[in-house]
Each structure stands twice: as C-alpha cells, then as structure tokens.
Design an enzyme around this catalytic site. Structure first.
Site, short mmCIF file in Angstrom:
data_model
loop_
_atom_site.label_atom_id
_atom_site.label_comp_id
_atom_site.label_asym_id
_atom_site.label_seq_id
_atom_site.Cartn_x
_atom_site.Cartn_y
_atom_site.Cartn_z
N ARG A 62 0.80 -1.25 0.09
CA ARG A 62 0.01 -0.11 -0.11
C ARG A 62 0.68 1.27 -0.09
O ARG A 62 2.09 1.40 0.71
CB ARG A 62 -1.01 -0.01 1.07
CG ARG A 62 -2.07 -1.28 1.23
CD ARG A 62 -3.23 -0.96 1.84
NE ARG A 62 -3.96 -2.33 1.95
CZ ARG A 62 -4.65 -2.77 0.95
NH1 ARG A 62 -4.79 -1.95 -0.15
NH2 ARG A 62 -5.38 -3.83 1.08
N HIS A 80 7.89 1.47 -10.60
CA HIS A 80 6.66 0.88 -9.72
C HIS A 80 5.34 1.20 -10.52
O HIS A 80 5.12 2.53 -11.07
CB HIS A 80 6.49 1.57 -8.17
CG HIS A 80 6.67 2.95 -8.28
ND1 HIS A 80 7.86 3.56 -8.44
CD2 HIS A 80 5.83 4.02 -8.18
CE1 HIS A 80 7.74 5.02 -8.39
NE2 HIS A 80 6.53 5.34 -8.22
#
Ligand code: 5GP
Ligand code: ZN
Length: 115
Positions: free
Chosen positions: A30, A99
């Site tokens: 997260r 990412h």
C-alpha cells in the site's frame, strides 16, 4: 539491491510496508500516502529505475503487469482502476525504482488534474 534505493530496502525488509501481494519476482504494497481508496504500488524485486528500463526486460515487465492485474482483482476493483507508471521529470516521479500505481475503489475523475 541498491542500498540507497527506498523500494529495494522495502524488498529487503529493512523498511516496513503493508504487503498485499507477492510473487517470485514482484511485491505489491500500500502507498504510504494514498490518492484513492485503493492505492497499491507494484514493483519488481529487482531494481529498474523506470518503465523504460523495465521494458527492456520483457519477462520482468510482464510479471509486473500480471501482478497489477492480480492486485486489482484481489482488491475488488472490478468497476475499474488505473495503472500509472510515472516516468521522468514531467511526471513527477519521485522514487527511481519502477512502480506501477494501481488506483481504484471509487470513480477516479479526469485522467489528469485540471483536464
Ligand atoms: P512516484 O511519484 O515516484 O510515481 O511515486 C512514489 C510513491 O511512493 C508515492 O505515491 C509515495 O506516496 C510513495 N511512497 C514514498 N515513500 C514511501 C514509503 O516509504 N512507503 C510506501 N508504502 N510508499 C511510499
Ligand atoms: Zn531499487
């Protein structure tokens, strides 16, 4: 591993993260400052600076995309989601370990702020 890289240090377990998905070649955790109800970062465990470097390694790129799709399913994002790879100065990329941002959980609005 690059010792100065924040996300390599997360891979190594030196910095804590809320990991939601893991494969042999990827981890997903997260985002610390979520921009949507679901905001997960999917990274290859090997260091690539950005999506350009990742694209040069097709199997690693495929693994990241497959993990992003698995995260979206696991997080219940069947109503839709976005996958974003910020790349370079115009994008505001801050962490230079590639990412995929997986964002969803509510209508996300215009694709870009102010558009
Ligand atoms: P970028 O701007 O490089 O595309 O995105 C970097 C993302 O990493 C940002 O959304 C930021 O909130 C997130 N981030 C930065 N530091 C950390 C951290 O230590 N842990 C986690 N989980 N996310 C982080
Ligand atoms: Zn790294």
């Amino acid at each position: 591993m690059e010792t100065s890289c924040l996300f390599c240090r997360i891979v190594a377990g030196e910095i804590p993260a809320t990991v939601v998905h893991r494969t042999e070649t990827t981890i997903a955790f997260r985002d610390i400052d979520p921009k949507a109800p679901t905001h997960v970062l999917v990274i290859p465990t090997s260091h690539y600076a950005d999506v350009i470097a990742l694209a040069a390694e097709p199997s690693a790129a495929a693994d990241v995309l497959a993990a992003a799709a698995a995260v979206a399913e696991q997080e219940g994002l069947g109503d839709g989601f976005r996958v974003i790879f910020n790349t370079g100065p115009h994008s505001g990329q801050e962490v230079f370990h590639v990412h995929a941002h997986v964002l969803g959980g509510a209508p996300l609005g215009p694709m870009l702020a102010g558009r």
